[in-house]
Design a protein around this motif. Sequence first.
Motif, PDB file in Angstrom:
ATOM      1  N   GLN A   1       0.828  -1.207   0.000  1.00  0.00           N
ATOM      2  CA  GLN A   1       0.000   0.000   0.000  1.00  0.00           C
ATOM      3  C   GLN A   1       0.862   1.256   0.000  1.00  0.00           C
ATOM      4  N   ARG A   2       1.932   1.241   0.780  1.00  0.00           N
ATOM      5  CA  ARG A   2       2.813   2.412   0.806  1.00  0.00           C
ATOM      6  C   ARG A   2       3.547   2.582  -0.524  1.00  0.00           C
TER       7      ARG A   2
ATOM      8  N   TYR B   1       2.226   6.908  -7.075  1.00  0.00           N
ATOM      9  CA  TYR B   1       1.389   8.061  -7.396  1.00  0.00           C
ATOM     10  C   TYR B   1       2.070   9.378  -7.032  1.00  0.00           C
ATOM     11  N   ALA B   2       3.362   9.310  -6.700  1.00  0.00           N
ATOM     12  CA  ALA B   2       4.153  10.494  -6.320  1.00  0.00           C
ATOM     13  C   ALA B   2       3.609  11.144  -5.057  1.00  0.00           C
TER      14      ALA B   2
ATOM     15  N   GLN C   1       1.144  13.307   2.462  1.00  0.00           N
ATOM     16  CA  GLN C   1      -0.026  12.817   1.740  1.00  0.00           C
ATOM     17  C   GLN C   1      -0.308  11.355   2.077  1.00  0.00           C
ATOM     18  N   THR C   2       0.750  10.561   2.148  1.00  0.00           N
ATOM     19  CA  THR C   2       0.578   9.157   2.529  1.00  0.00           C
ATOM     20  C   THR C   2       0.058   9.041   3.950  1.00  0.00           C
TER      21      THR C   2
ATOM     22  N   LYS D   1      -3.778  10.425   3.973  1.00  0.00           N
ATOM     23  CA  LYS D   1      -4.734   9.751   3.100  1.00  0.00           C
ATOM     24  C   LYS D   1      -4.718   8.233   3.236  1.00  0.00           C
ATOM     25  N   LEU D   2      -3.642   7.687   3.798  1.00  0.00           N
ATOM     26  CA  LEU D   2      -3.550   6.229   3.903  1.00  0.00           C
ATOM     27  C   LEU D   2      -3.320   5.763   5.335  1.00  0.00           C
ATOM     28  N   ARG D   3      -2.265   6.244   5.950  1.00  0.00           N
ATOM     29  CA  ARG D   3      -1.822   5.639   7.203  1.00  0.00           C
ATOM     30  C   ARG D   3      -2.687   6.053   8.393  1.00  0.00           C
TER      31      ARG D   3
END
Length: 252
Positions: free
Chosen positions: A176-177, A183-184, A189-190, A193-195
């Motif tokens: 996932q990372r 996606y740059a 942002q990671t 939006k994700l972690r």
Amino acid sequence: MKWIIGVLIFWVAAYALNIWLANSKWRNTRVVKFAVPAIFGITILVIWEGLVKGLQVPSVILPPPSMIAAKVVDSIPILRGDLVQTFVKGALTGYVIGCGAAVITAILIDRSPFLQRGLLPVGNFIAALPIIGTAPILVMWFGFDWQSKAAVVVVMVFFPMLVNTVQGLKATDQMQRDLMRTYAGSYWQTLFKLRLPAAMPAIFNGLKIATTLALIGAIVAEFFGSPTRGMGFRISVEVGRLGLDMVWAEIF
């Protein structure tokens, strides 16, 4: 004896009513779903009242609910002041500061493996320290007002929240990372939006643990020094005066 007989009759009637409601065609309605636990709670209070009066239990051991309710009504200004002093100023302030600082520190630890190896073991050690050992020290450092109670709460909630947040930030897997990198996506942002979304179960688990610790810490800290108000102060004073009705009023 009449109290005990009355309690038994009420219990049988309430039990039969609950069974009937639970098996009736209205069992899935909102009213019945509210009524069943309400009847159960009222039954507990009636049994408590009847047994205490029927067995003539001294009020210094267990006051009946009617005495506690009367004490609550008579002591509303005192109880309100104690609630503000202990919960709003002490517990809630320390809870917000401690949990917020823990989340920020967890993000810094996530960015620095050095901090992760150095700070987490220290945090686990401090979290294991008993509150009765740390509370007097913090009371002497920050004074006898609510600031010292908030400091105790910060210490109690910080490290459980920190550990849960750090573990939550590890919930995403490498694939996932890597996808975010393709996606740059930057680190922030990671993170947002994700972690962090993936870490929410662990974060809320930490908040749940901290909620209990915050109020316990604020009340216990007042045992070691407090102005003439606060839930812990009131409980300790009323226990010494054998005013168990006021102690129960503070609990409720």
